[in-house]
Design a protein around this motif. Structure first.
Motif, short mmCIF file in Angstrom:
data_model
loop_
_atom_site.label_atom_id
_atom_site.label_comp_id
_atom_site.label_asym_id
_atom_site.label_seq_id
_atom_site.Cartn_x
_atom_site.Cartn_y
_atom_site.Cartn_z
N ILE A 191 -4.14 3.77 -36.21
CA ILE A 191 -5.31 4.24 -36.62
C ILE A 191 -5.78 5.13 -35.63
O ILE A 191 -6.15 6.76 -35.22
CB ILE A 191 -6.85 2.74 -35.86
N HIS A 192 -4.84 5.52 -34.53
CA HIS A 192 -4.73 6.07 -33.42
C HIS A 192 -3.35 7.46 -33.97
O HIS A 192 -2.24 6.80 -33.29
CB HIS A 192 -4.72 6.00 -32.10
N SER A 193 -3.29 8.03 -34.80
CA SER A 193 -2.52 9.09 -35.33
C SER A 193 -1.15 8.98 -34.45
O SER A 193 -0.32 9.30 -34.57
CB SER A 193 -2.86 10.33 -35.06
N THR A 194 -1.70 9.69 -32.79
CA THR A 194 -0.57 9.99 -32.39
C THR A 194 0.23 8.41 -31.78
O THR A 194 1.33 8.82 -31.65
CB THR A 194 -0.47 10.53 -30.75
N GLU A 195 -0.13 7.45 -31.82
CA GLU A 195 0.58 6.20 -31.77
C GLU A 195 1.37 5.31 -33.19
O GLU A 195 0.59 5.13 -33.99
CB GLU A 195 -0.82 4.92 -31.29
N ILE A 196 2.29 6.97 -33.40
CA ILE A 196 2.78 6.50 -34.69
C ILE A 196 4.02 5.59 -35.18
O ILE A 196 3.70 5.68 -36.13
CB ILE A 196 2.84 8.42 -34.33
N GLY A 235 -11.78 12.26 -33.93
CA GLY A 235 -10.41 12.03 -33.18
C GLY A 235 -10.33 10.51 -32.45
O GLY A 235 -10.76 9.20 -33.32
N HIS A 236 -10.20 9.78 -31.54
CA HIS A 236 -9.93 8.65 -31.29
C HIS A 236 -10.91 7.63 -30.84
O HIS A 236 -10.96 6.30 -30.86
CB HIS A 236 -9.24 8.65 -29.27
N ASP A 237 -12.22 7.98 -31.63
CA ASP A 237 -13.71 7.18 -31.36
C ASP A 237 -12.61 6.37 -32.67
O ASP A 237 -14.17 5.60 -32.71
CB ASP A 237 -14.89 8.19 -31.21
N GLU A 284 -1.88 -2.97 -34.87
CA GLU A 284 -0.97 -2.27 -34.08
C GLU A 284 -0.72 -0.48 -33.01
O GLU A 284 -1.41 0.03 -33.92
CB GLU A 284 0.77 -2.41 -35.10
N HIS A 285 -0.68 -0.54 -32.12
CA HIS A 285 -1.79 0.50 -31.46
C HIS A 285 -0.17 0.84 -30.36
O HIS A 285 0.60 0.32 -29.84
CB HIS A 285 -2.30 0.04 -30.39
N GLN A 286 -0.29 2.23 -29.77
CA GLN A 286 0.43 1.86 -28.53
C GLN A 286 0.04 2.74 -27.10
O GLN A 286 -0.88 3.47 -27.49
CB GLN A 286 1.21 3.52 -28.90
N MET A 287 0.51 2.35 -25.65
CA MET A 287 -0.10 3.27 -24.56
C MET A 287 0.87 3.76 -24.12
O MET A 287 1.22 4.28 -25.00
CB MET A 287 -0.25 1.10 -23.95
N THR A 298 -1.59 -5.49 -30.54
CA THR A 298 -0.65 -5.19 -29.75
C THR A 298 -0.40 -4.19 -29.34
O THR A 298 -1.48 -2.71 -29.84
CB THR A 298 0.65 -5.53 -30.83
N GLU A 299 0.24 -3.60 -28.51
CA GLU A 299 0.33 -2.48 -27.72
C GLU A 299 1.57 -1.77 -27.26
O GLU A 299 2.12 -2.97 -26.22
CB GLU A 299 -0.74 -1.86 -26.54
N VAL A 300 2.55 -1.26 -28.25
CA VAL A 300 3.62 -0.71 -27.68
C VAL A 300 3.49 0.15 -26.91
O VAL A 300 2.68 1.66 -26.89
CB VAL A 300 4.37 -0.38 -28.21
ZN LIG Z 1 -4.01 3.10 -29.55
#
Ligand SMILES: [Zn+2]
Length: 861
Positions: free
Chosen positions: A133-138, A208-210, A242-245, A320-322
């Motif tokens: 969903i957050h595109s840079t968290e690709i 964006g991120h929102d 699934e996200h990234q941090m 989850t956040e990787v």
């Molecule tokens: Zn995210």
């Protein structure tokens, strides 16, 4: 005859050409992602863009009878958004049956315990996995292809058993447009010093991120597409997102969540989530993956993100956040760079929620995908192993919600009210969420019954929030909320709603609504000038803007008021008016006080469409996107203006209004996030801000009759020395820095403000509204020079105890008697400063009108 024969012959050929090869493929070769895309997916510096991902899934579904494609709808930029439905061929053939079972378990009214047990035993676990969903968290968008391939080709009994128990709904990207933007940006700067760096624009056309803050308000098309599949079609019991941090902390976050916890969520949700979390931790550790943390950073309180919203609807939902790499570029991280610093891990060290810290080293896309493959598979395994229990749990939570609402009060919403349009929107939103809404037999009242499966969701959204003050240790500060602290829809949307005991009519003769009945558009032709009032809703502005574009004139004479003192617009007749009014479901000519005989068009006229410039910085501002979205929705003519045009000046030639969206002065003027410290460099064409020239151009714009509107923190620009206005931020700390949270902490709460509705910016507003406040900002004005008029348009109560309507407010006494919205006029030039978030995330419909008024004010002669 001959002709017909040959047509039939070609049909047979066509059949052979289309059906046979597919059937043959399905039994032979299933392609890997790399075979279809021509490069190794997951390799350093390689990314598949959304069209490639989509092409792969199409090839996969053509070759495998375990994979189907379901189109979810179009994206904002017109891309086709899809999910893969993955299970055994037999389950896929019977998917309607399993959807039906899932629907019954989600709403088990009328079912006996035995029937529920039988359904839980017969049903399949429906598992929704959403990626990117957050595109840079690709990473997850690339991982999705690999995992789908593995599931499509696995022959081992364990995977086959899982596929037999579970129907997986796999969404490779919740934001396809953004996936493509990020991939294109990444490819463009590959091999340069900007490789893997930040993008100078939002990765969603509007928000964006929102895009992960939109899941209760459902304003964006992507959110709505998924909401439809989830709450009206599939009723998945479990949602994994699934996200990234960041780069320097733990490698992966898994459940349990951190504190605080939302009161209304059924504890069984967390038990289910933790079951999945335990399996994830086990599988990661077993595979030798270090750096796994739980009870960290991400709370169990806020309902705005994907799976969180589902918690209130009796759904298990896990985040989850990787840790990230630089998109697809590996990072080398020194052990000395590893850090904690947030809830659940203050120092980077071994703790019980972090038993095996990652020691540092290289971190790459491949690692991200490997961690994600393991947790996805662990979730699938858990769904399979605990299928019956989890399905029974969903029915049990729904029953508890229904039972707790038995004999309870119902929410009632009058059909006619100050903003009937907003009331209809709120009701439509609830229906879209799958909530049961009824209409009284006299069609005057909407009811939301308490006895329903989503009762907890209704309470959360309709009621008020009181942020729980959880302290990790005696005498320590409270745990900060992850996002905002208030989301009470009636307050935010300016809708009158209250709880009351259901009447006989409500219980018996009212009808369930599947959509909100819209009023017939109507024009009262006997009136000299047609009039529309904002009792019709903010959509009255759509009509006003359309009429102005058609060359008509519109007057906002404050003496002409509609029911409940709403704002009314009187307009010149136009042949297209009837059509517009019908399309917008508005009623013209409904206001009182029109027979005064006075030529209403002569005074208070908006003479022409107002040309709006919306500033866009290269440090992307989500508020810019939201403002653009809201204004476009209401028919305003908005164009973005960037640093170069701003610095060039002469803004009056092209614009009547300049809006600075919520960003700090540093971002707008200098193009920097903060005042000091290391900041990642952007390519030269994207560096810097509007600079001193830009500020001078803005001042010049106002001096020459333009209107400057500043949203929240952007007001710092107009409060700067260049403008020399008698106003300052009453809440600025030492050296002009923001006050520390220990002194003032209002992290996104709804506060009472009073409005001067005799002022053009306040026209038609109630005298009291709920304002969304999220920063230490309020205005202290003083008496201006004789050539300048200063107006305080909205202000906070005298006493802090009257302030908080919903959320959390620490240090609210600092807002006592301070101004919330102010304006300065000099000649024809105007500056309007909003201290609160007037159109926050397109949610605060109750205050949109003040922004719209401020814009239309610029067009008044
Ligand atoms: Zn995210």
């Amino acid at each position: 005859m001959h002709k017909q024969k040959s047509a039939a012959f070609f049909l047979v050929l066509l059949f052979l050409a289309t059906v046979m090869p597919v059937a043959a493929q399905k039994s032979s070769h299933v392609p890997t992602p790399s075979q279809v895309l021509g490069f190794e997916v997951g390799a350093d510096r390689k990314l598949a863009d959304y069209r490639q991902i989509s092409a792969y899934f199409k090839a996969l579904s053509a070759a495998s009878d375990r994979v189907q494609i379901q189109v979810l709808g179009k994206t904002t930029l017109g891309e086709e958004m899809f999910m893969a439905v993955i299970s055994t061929p037999e389950n896929l053939r019977n998917k309607a049956k399993y959807q039906d079972i899932a629907r019954k378990l989600a709403d088990p009214r009328g079912l006996s315990k035995d029937q529920i047990d039988a359904l839980a035993s017969e049903g399949k676990a429906i598992f929704l996995l959403t990626c990117n969903i957050h595109s840079t968290e690709i990473g997850s968008s690339q991982m999705a292809m690999e995992w789908a391939y593995k599931l499509a080709t696995a022959a081992d009994p364990e995977t086959l058993r899982r596929l037999n128990d579970v129907i997986l709904l796999l969404v490779p990207s919740l934001n396809p447009d953004g996936e493509t933007m990020v991939t294109e940006w990444y490819r463009k700067y590959l091999g340069t010093k900007y490789e893997g760096g930040a993008m100078p624009y939002l990765y969603h056309h509007y928000v964006g991120h929102d895009d992960n803050r939109d899941w209760y308000m459902l304003t964006q098309i992507e959110t709505r597409n998924v909401n439809q599949a989830v709450y009206h079609e599939w009723f998945p019991q479990f949602w994994l997102d699934e996200h990234q941090m960041g780069y320097y902390g733990p490698r992966i976050y898994i459940p349990p969540n951190a504190d605080p916890v939302a009161k209304l969520v059924n504890p069984l949700v967390h038990r289910g989530n933790n079951l999945v979390g335990a399996a994830m931790g086990w599988r990661l550790e077993e595979a030798g993956k270090s750096g796994v943390i739980y009870n960290y950073s991400f709370d169990a309180y806020w309902p705005g993100g994907t799976r969180n919203t589902g918690w209130w609807k009796n759904m298990y939902g896990v985040l989850t956040e990787v840790a990230s790499a630089r998109i697809a570029t590996p990072m080398q991280i020194s052990p000395t760079e590893l850090q904690g610093g947030t809830k659940g891990l203050i120092n980077y060290q071994q703790q019980i929620n972090f038993p095996n810290p990652w020691p540092g080293g290289t971190w790459r896309l491949r690692d991200i995908m490997d961690y994600e493959l393991l947790v996805s598979d662990a979730a699938l395994e858990t769904m399979s192993k605990y299928r019956r229990e989890l399905l029974r749990g969903v029915a049990r939570m729904a029953e508890e919600a229904i039972d707790s609402g038995v004999g309870g009060q119902w929410w009632t919403i009058p059909v006619d009210q100050h903003d009937a349009g907003a009331a209809r929107h709120l009701v439509a939103l609830m229906i879209e969420h799958g909530v049961e809404v009824r209409l009284s037999s006299d069609k005057q009242t909407f009811y939301i019954p308490s006895r329903q499966p989503y009762d907890r969701f209704v309470e959360e959204m309709m009621g008020i929030q009181r942020y729980p003050e959880v302290r990790p240790a005696p005498n320590s500060g409270i745990l900060e909320p992850y996002d905002v602290a208030a989301w009470s829809l009636p307050l935010m949307m300016g809708v009158e709603a209250k709880k009351s005991w259901p009447t006989q009519d409500a219980r018996t003769t009212s009808t369930v609504l599947h959509e909100v009945p819209l009023p017939e558009g109507s024009v009262e032709h006997t009136l000299k000038y047609p009039t529309v009032c904002t009792t019709e809703g903010n959509s009255a502005f759509i009509l006003v803007n359309a009429v102005l574009k058609l060359g008509g004139k519109v007057s906002v004479d404050p003496a002409i008021r509609g029911a409940d003192a709403s704002e009314c617009f009187t307009m010149t007749p136009h042949p297209q008016l009837d059509g517009l009014v019908k399309k917008l479901h508005l009623r013209l000519g409904s206001s009182a006080g029109l027979s005064s005989g006075k030529d209403a068009i002569a005074e208070y006229a908006i003479a022409k469409p107002v040309r709006v410039a919306l500033y866009k910085s290269y440090i992307p501002s989500m508020d810019e996107g939201w403002t653009r979205f809201v204004l476009e929705q209401y028919g305003f003519d908005v164009k973005n203006i960037e640093n170069k045009q701003m610095r060039a000046g002469n803004l009056n030639a092209a614009y009547d209004v300049v809006i600075l969206p919520d960003s700090s002065r540093e971002v707008i003027v200098d193009g920097r996030q903060g005042r000091e410290g290391y900041q990642e460099e952007l390519p030269p064409e994207y560096t810097g801000g509007i600079g001193k020239e830009g500020v001078r151009a803005l001042k010049d714009f106002v001096d020459k009759g333009g209107t400057l509107i500043t949203l929240a923190r952007a007001s710092e620009v107009a409060m700067g020395e260049e403008f020399n206005l008698p106003v300052r931020n009453a809440l600025a700390g030492a050296g002009g820095r923001p006050l520390p949270a220990s002194d003032f902490n209002i992290p996104g709460s709804l506060l009472r403000v009073y409005v001067d509705n005799q002022n053009p910016v306040g026209y038609g507003m109630p005298k009291e509204v709920a304002a969304f406040v999220d920063a230490p900002l309020a205005f202290q004005t003083s008496s201006p020079a004789p050539d300048t008029q200063r107006s305080v348009i909205a202000w906070y109560p005298d006493d802090a105890k009257d302030m908080l309507l919903s959320g959390y407010a620490h240090g609210a006494e600092r807002l006592e008697r301070k101004a919330a919205v102010v304006s300065f006029t000099r000649g024809k030039g105007k500056i309007v400063m909003f201290g609160f978030r007037v159109q926050h995330r397109a949610q605060t419909e109750g205050t949109f009108q003040m922004l719209f008024n401020a814009i239309e004010w610029a067009g008044m002669e």
